[in-house]
Design a protein around this motif. Structure first.
Motif, PDB file in Angstrom:
ATOM      1  N   THR A 106      -6.819  10.796  -3.292  1.00  0.00           N
ATOM      2  CA  THR A 106      -7.232  10.912  -1.899  1.00  0.00           C
ATOM      3  C   THR A 106      -6.117  11.622  -1.138  1.00  0.00           C
ATOM      4  O   THR A 106      -4.944  11.373  -1.371  1.00  0.00           O
ATOM      5  N   ILE A 107      -6.505  12.586  -0.316  1.00  0.00           N
ATOM      6  CA  ILE A 107      -5.542  13.526   0.265  1.00  0.00           C
ATOM      7  C   ILE A 107      -5.744  13.619   1.773  1.00  0.00           C
ATOM      8  O   ILE A 107      -6.887  13.688   2.249  1.00  0.00           O
ATOM      9  N   GLY A 108      -4.631  13.621   2.528  1.00  0.00           N
ATOM     10  CA  GLY A 108      -4.722  13.971   3.942  1.00  0.00           C
ATOM     11  C   GLY A 108      -4.239  12.970   4.953  1.00  0.00           C
ATOM     12  O   GLY A 108      -3.814  13.353   6.042  1.00  0.00           O
ATOM     13  N   MET A 109      -4.273  11.672   4.618  1.00  0.00           N
ATOM     14  CA  MET A 109      -3.951  10.679   5.628  1.00  0.00           C
ATOM     15  C   MET A 109      -2.492  10.756   6.073  1.00  0.00           C
ATOM     16  O   MET A 109      -1.578  10.684   5.265  1.00  0.00           O
ATOM     17  N   GLY A 110      -2.274  10.995   7.339  1.00  0.00           N
ATOM     18  CA  GLY A 110      -0.928  11.087   7.900  1.00  0.00           C
ATOM     19  C   GLY A 110      -0.194  12.348   7.519  1.00  0.00           C
ATOM     20  O   GLY A 110       0.966  12.541   7.881  1.00  0.00           O
ATOM     21  N   LEU A 111      -0.867  13.241   6.765  1.00  0.00           N
ATOM     22  CA  LEU A 111      -0.213  14.435   6.200  1.00  0.00           C
ATOM     23  C   LEU A 111      -0.046  15.525   7.251  1.00  0.00           C
ATOM     24  O   LEU A 111      -0.907  15.701   8.103  1.00  0.00           O
ATOM     25  N   SER A 112       1.073  16.229   7.144  1.00  0.00           N
ATOM     26  CA  SER A 112       1.304  17.391   8.003  1.00  0.00           C
ATOM     27  C   SER A 112       1.269  18.616   7.086  1.00  0.00           C
ATOM     28  O   SER A 112       2.003  18.667   6.098  1.00  0.00           O
ATOM     29  N   ILE A 113       0.375  19.551   7.389  1.00  0.00           N
ATOM     30  CA  ILE A 113       0.178  20.699   6.492  1.00  0.00           C
ATOM     31  C   ILE A 113       0.781  21.947   7.130  1.00  0.00           C
ATOM     32  O   ILE A 113       0.352  22.367   8.213  1.00  0.00           O
ATOM     33  N   ASP A 136      -9.414  13.318   3.591  1.00  0.00           N
ATOM     34  CA  ASP A 136      -9.443  12.584   4.855  1.00  0.00           C
ATOM     35  C   ASP A 136      -8.479  13.241   5.857  1.00  0.00           C
ATOM     36  O   ASP A 136      -7.626  14.045   5.493  1.00  0.00           O
ATOM     37  N   ALA A 137      -8.670  12.940   7.126  1.00  0.00           N
ATOM     38  CA  ALA A 137      -7.681  13.241   8.179  1.00  0.00           C
ATOM     39  C   ALA A 137      -7.252  14.713   8.143  1.00  0.00           C
ATOM     40  O   ALA A 137      -8.078  15.606   8.253  1.00  0.00           O
ATOM     41  N   SER A 138      -5.955  14.963   7.903  1.00  0.00           N
ATOM     42  CA  SER A 138      -5.441  16.340   8.034  1.00  0.00           C
ATOM     43  C   SER A 138      -6.056  17.290   7.005  1.00  0.00           C
ATOM     44  O   SER A 138      -5.983  18.504   7.176  1.00  0.00           O
ATOM     45  N   ALA A 139      -6.632  16.745   5.937  1.00  0.00           N
ATOM     46  CA  ALA A 139      -7.251  17.622   4.918  1.00  0.00           C
ATOM     47  C   ALA A 139      -8.677  18.006   5.330  1.00  0.00           C
ATOM     48  O   ALA A 139      -9.317  18.815   4.652  1.00  0.00           O
ATOM     49  N   LEU A 140      -9.172  17.430   6.416  1.00  0.00           N
ATOM     50  CA  LEU A 140     -10.536  17.720   6.869  1.00  0.00           C
ATOM     51  C   LEU A 140     -10.504  18.916   7.814  1.00  0.00           C
ATOM     52  O   LEU A 140     -10.574  18.777   9.046  1.00  0.00           O
ATOM     53  N   VAL A 141     -10.369  20.080   7.202  1.00  0.00           N
ATOM     54  CA  VAL A 141     -10.248  21.343   7.952  1.00  0.00           C
ATOM     55  C   VAL A 141     -11.271  22.332   7.404  1.00  0.00           C
ATOM     56  O   VAL A 141     -11.635  22.285   6.227  1.00  0.00           O
ATOM     57  N   LYS A 142     -11.716  23.232   8.283  1.00  0.00           N
ATOM     58  CA  LYS A 142     -12.801  24.175   7.946  1.00  0.00           C
ATOM     59  C   LYS A 142     -12.424  25.031   6.723  1.00  0.00           C
ATOM     60  O   LYS A 142     -13.229  25.257   5.831  1.00  0.00           O
ATOM     61  N   GLY A 223      -9.362   3.563   8.683  1.00  0.00           N
ATOM     62  CA  GLY A 223      -9.919   4.700   7.929  1.00  0.00           C
ATOM     63  C   GLY A 223      -9.035   5.045   6.730  1.00  0.00           C
ATOM     64  O   GLY A 223      -9.518   5.501   5.695  1.00  0.00           O
ATOM     65  N   ASP A 224      -7.738   4.824   6.864  1.00  0.00           N
ATOM     66  CA  ASP A 224      -6.830   5.049   5.738  1.00  0.00           C
ATOM     67  C   ASP A 224      -7.126   4.029   4.637  1.00  0.00           C
ATOM     68  O   ASP A 224      -7.127   4.361   3.445  1.00  0.00           O
ATOM     69  N   SER A 248     -17.448   2.006   1.700  1.00  0.00           N
ATOM     70  CA  SER A 248     -17.805   1.742   3.101  1.00  0.00           C
ATOM     71  C   SER A 248     -18.209   0.280   3.268  1.00  0.00           C
ATOM     72  O   SER A 248     -17.773  -0.393   4.210  1.00  0.00           O
ATOM     73  N   PHE A 249     -18.983  -0.210   2.304  1.00  0.00           N
ATOM     74  CA  PHE A 249     -19.482  -1.600   2.381  1.00  0.00           C
ATOM     75  C   PHE A 249     -18.320  -2.593   2.280  1.00  0.00           C
ATOM     76  O   PHE A 249     -18.216  -3.530   3.079  1.00  0.00           O
ATOM     77  N   VAL A 250     -17.413  -2.363   1.318  1.00  0.00           N
ATOM     78  CA  VAL A 250     -16.257  -3.256   1.132  1.00  0.00           C
ATOM     79  C   VAL A 250     -15.355  -3.206   2.357  1.00  0.00           C
ATOM     80  O   VAL A 250     -14.911  -4.237   2.871  1.00  0.00           O
ATOM     81  N   ASN A 251     -15.141  -1.990   2.892  1.00  0.00           N
ATOM     82  CA  ASN A 251     -14.276  -1.860   4.068  1.00  0.00           C
ATOM     83  C   ASN A 251     -14.884  -2.616   5.248  1.00  0.00           C
ATOM     84  O   ASN A 251     -14.175  -3.305   5.996  1.00  0.00           O
ATOM     85  N   GLY A 252     -16.206  -2.521   5.379  1.00  0.00           N
ATOM     86  CA  GLY A 252     -16.887  -3.240   6.471  1.00  0.00           C
ATOM     87  C   GLY A 252     -16.776  -4.746   6.309  1.00  0.00           C
ATOM     88  O   GLY A 252     -16.475  -5.464   7.273  1.00  0.00           O
TER      89      GLY A 252
END
Ligand SMILES: NC(=O)C1=CN([C@@H]2O[C@H](COP(=O)(O)OP(=O)(O)OC[C@H]3O[C@@H](n4cnc5c(N)ncnc54)[C@H](OP(=O)(O)O)[C@@H]3O)[C@@H](O)[C@H]2O)[C@@H](O)CC1
Ligand SMILES: Nc1ncnc2c1ncn2[C@@H]1O[C@H](COP(=O)(O)OP(=O)(O)O)[C@@H](O)[C@H]1O
Ligand SMILES: [Mg+2]
Length: 286
Positions: A106-113, A136-142, A223-224, A248-252
């Motif tokens: 899993t990639i992106g959480m808190g990451l600065s690219i 996730d997060a910073s990796a969610l770019v177009k 979300g992390d 999603s179910f477990v997190n909920g």
């Protein structure tokens, strides 16, 4: 037609553990994230992945925070990344340090690219090694969409990240919201888990809804935790849609346990602590 997530279906999405398994058989996961500002995000994802029942989690963070992250828990295997931010160089060096037989990342959480090519290299290289990916997060770019289309990738945006990637803010009303997410998933041949008070999980064909009604979960880091659960479950069940729905179910449910205990005063680590009691219900050994 979108289907509301039930425990009975989630039970089928979480594979049983083999009695004679050995370390590593139950998942090897990489978490790639963190920055000078955000040291907690990759730790939350890593601990969530471990608590989901993964055997080994490699927490890849910039060297500037690697000692602080190491100090948080002996359960973490920390791989320090060179440079403060993700660059072409730090990406290539990391790819040489990761264990060869990773199941998921899993990639992106808190990451600065700092360099788009760095993210593209990691995503392309890991998916070519059949590593299941959650972005996730910073990796969610177009610009990453061409690299993920048709690959074994789950995107886990909140509404703001969805708008940033796909250009439109998902409407609040369920039917148009579901339609928009299904369209984006189909057009980009990925699984999307759109986070919110009700999570929408779809591959563009099949869609699950996970209504949670948990106002406490807006606290930073939930979300992390979800991203760590996605990667942990992907490591066992290589079905992108089923693993995302189960996460999603477990997190909920972890959020529900936490809110029952602490009301609107939960923190993301409360969810980590709640994962074992939630997931025990789905444990099977064969
Ligand atoms: N302990 C740690 O280390 C933690 C680290 N974390 C890390 O922090 C980083 C930033 O994370 P983030 O999601 O806060 O991104 P952020 O750039 O503020 O928002 C992007 C855009 O989306 C919008 N927006 C946001 N939510 C929305 C919504 N529900 N519905 C609609 N819009 C919404 C938002 O709008 P705005 O709030 O500005 O009005 C903004 O325009 C990320 O890497 C994460 O992993 C966190 O996980 C916390 C714990
Ligand atoms: N109002 C809400 N009710 C229930 N769950 C929510 C609500 N708002 C957010 N969530 C959940 O909290 C998490 C928020 O994820 P995210 O915005 O990425 O947080 P962070 O980046 O701080 O970890 C998701 O798992 C989402 O499903
Ligand atoms: Mg987030």
């Amino acid at each position: 037609m979108a289907q509301r997530l039930q425990a009975s279906s989630v039970k089928k999405f979480i594979p049983p553990r083999k009695r004679d398994s050995r370390k590593g058989d139950n998942g090897k996961v990489a978490v790639i994230g963190g920055s000078y500002m955000y040291h907690g995000a990759p730790v939350l994802s890593s601990l969530a992945a471990l608590r989901s029942g993964t055997d080994l989690v490699y927490t890849c963070v910039p060297k500037v925070i690697s000692e602080s992250v190491r100090a948080i828990s002996p359960n973490l295997i920390v791989i320090p990344m060179v440079d403060y931010k993700l660059t072409r160089g730090s990406a290539n060096k990391l790819l040489g340090q990761l264990p060869p037989d990773l199941d998921s990342a899993t990639i992106g959480m808190g990451l600065s690219i700092a360099d788009e090519e760095g993210l593209k290299n990691i995503v392309t290289s890991l998916s070519s090694q059949n590593v299941m990916l959650s972005l996730d997060a910073s990796a969610l770019v177009k610009y990453i969409l061409p690299s993920v289309s048709g690959k074994k990738v789950v995107l886990t945006p909140h509404a703001g990240e969805f708008k940033r990637m796909f250009g439109e803010m998902p409407p609040a009303a369920t039917t148009p919201r579901v339609k928009m997410v299904e369209k984006a998933a189909k057009e980009n041949s990925v699984v999307i888990l759109l986070k919110g008070s009700t999570d929408v999980i779809t591959d563009g064909q099949r869609t699950f809804l996970n209504p949670k009604n948990l106002a406490s979960m807006t606290v930073g880091g939930t979300g992390d935790v979800l991203s760590g659960l996605v990667a942990g479950l992907l490591a066992k069940n290589h079905n992108l849609l089923e693993s995302s729905a189960a996460a999603s179910f477990v997190n909920g449910l972890a959020g529900k346990t936490s809110q029952r205990k602490n009301g609107l005063h939960i923190v993301a680590t409360d969810l980590i602590d709640a994962i074992p009691a939630v997931m025990k219900l789905f444990d099977r050994v064969i």
